[in-house]
Design an enzyme around this catalytic site. Structure first.
Site, mmCIF file in Angstrom:
data_model
loop_
_atom_site.group_PDB
_atom_site.id
_atom_site.type_symbol
_atom_site.label_atom_id
_atom_site.label_comp_id
_atom_site.label_asym_id
_atom_site.label_seq_id
_atom_site.Cartn_x
_atom_site.Cartn_y
_atom_site.Cartn_z
ATOM 1 N N VAL A 94 79.026 -24.883 45.675
ATOM 2 C CA VAL A 94 79.171 -25.727 46.491
ATOM 3 C C VAL A 94 79.819 -26.391 45.532
ATOM 4 C CG1 VAL A 94 76.571 -25.757 47.986
ATOM 5 C CG2 VAL A 94 76.718 -26.485 44.646
ATOM 6 N N HIS A 110 77.417 -24.532 52.675
ATOM 7 C CA HIS A 110 75.945 -24.866 52.187
ATOM 8 C C HIS A 110 76.082 -26.743 51.902
ATOM 9 C CE1 HIS A 110 74.320 -20.122 51.780
ATOM 10 N NE2 HIS A 110 74.470 -20.951 52.688
ATOM 11 N N CYS A 118 74.599 -39.738 54.092
ATOM 12 C CA CYS A 118 73.227 -41.002 54.142
ATOM 13 C C CYS A 118 72.665 -40.975 55.394
ATOM 14 C CB CYS A 118 74.669 -42.133 55.225
ATOM 15 S SG CYS A 118 73.450 -43.663 55.693
#
Ligand code: OAD
Length: 236
Positions: A94, A110, A118
């Site tokens: 990430v 990932h 959101c």
């Protein structure tokens, strides 16, 4: 096994960023050691204690400012720029070190620390700062609805149909710096091998899946990956 060598799929894990100073997940000093996975990396954890989860990822996002791509990331970016055939770099990481090195044909399966999701409008937005203060969604303006755009345990990894198609077509599959503990990524070698691809693992230690690769090279990614790329581009 396929004779041609045009289509390459490369999978990376935390080990490729270790020499940049990003902690891996398992083993000594591993990131999960101070936290139980279920306390920070599950949808249930986020429902139960969102502030803790936001702080955990805010710290990791902020730490990206203190690290830089290492020779392994740079070598894969060079391969991306110079390989004339198809190439897909799939990362479980990430962090943003592959893109900062210059890789373009890249998928984050990932999720990514520098992205926010959101839960009100379902939009995903580049996001560099903290989320713990619950900034408004840049898309719909909703407050208190932005979560880290990270795939947590129990959630579906991103881009799976595209990755699966690339694995079926691959002539060469290479896995770098991953312990082979987490599926579906740990099963990619099987899909590629059964489709006739050559399979190569580059890792510091034997992984859970080493015996499923045709070849395993042990050592630090910062040396093994530049050697591998140099060799591949020379034989092109
Ligand atoms: P791990 O921490 O499980 O494994 C890292 C691997 O990198 C180990 O096999 C190490 O031997 C190897 N390694 C360490 N230093 C290295 C170096 N300098 N050069 C080469 N290899 C090195 O990390 P991952 O396999 O990436 O998922 O973990 C997979 C997933 O588990 C992560 O994406 C994360 C975690 O739970 C999610 O967050 C969904």
């Amino acid at each position: 096994m396929k004779d041609r060598l045009e289509r390459i799929v490369i999978l990376t894990g935390a080990g490729i960023s270790a020499e940049s100073g990003v902690a891996t997940f398992r083993g000594p000093g591993g990131l999960w050691e101070g936290h139980r996975v279920e306390d920070v990396a599950t949808p249930e954890a986020f429902r139960h204690d969102p502030a803790l989860v936001q702080r955990f990822y805010d710290l990791r996002r902020a730490a990206l400012g203190t690290v830089a791509p290492n020779p392994a990331h740079m070598a894969l970016a060079r391969l991306d720029a110079e390989w004339p055939g198809e190439l897909l770099l799939v990362t479980q990481n990430v962090d943003d070190l592959h893109e900062r090195a210059g890789s373009r044909r890249l998928l984050h399966m990932h999720g990514a620390l520098k992205s926010a999701w959101c839960l009100a409008c379902d939009g995903r937005f580049p996001h560099a700062g903290p989320l713990a203060g619950w900034p408004p969604c840049p898309g719909c303006g909703a407050r208190g609805r932005l979560r880290p755009d990270i795939v947590w345990f129990g959630e579906m990894p991103y881009h799976m149909p595209r990755i699966h198609d690339a694995l079926l077509m691959a002539d060469l599959f290479v896995s770098i710096g991953t312990s082979g503990n987490v599926y579906p990524a740990a099963g990619f070698v099987d899909i590629a091998r059964e489709s006739g691809a050559r399979t190569l693992e580059l890792n510091l230690d034997p992984s859970m899946t080493s015996d499923r690769f045709a070849e395993s090279r042990l050592g630090p990614a910062g040396s093994l990956v530049p050697e591998f790329v140099e060799d591949l581009l020379r034989r092109r």
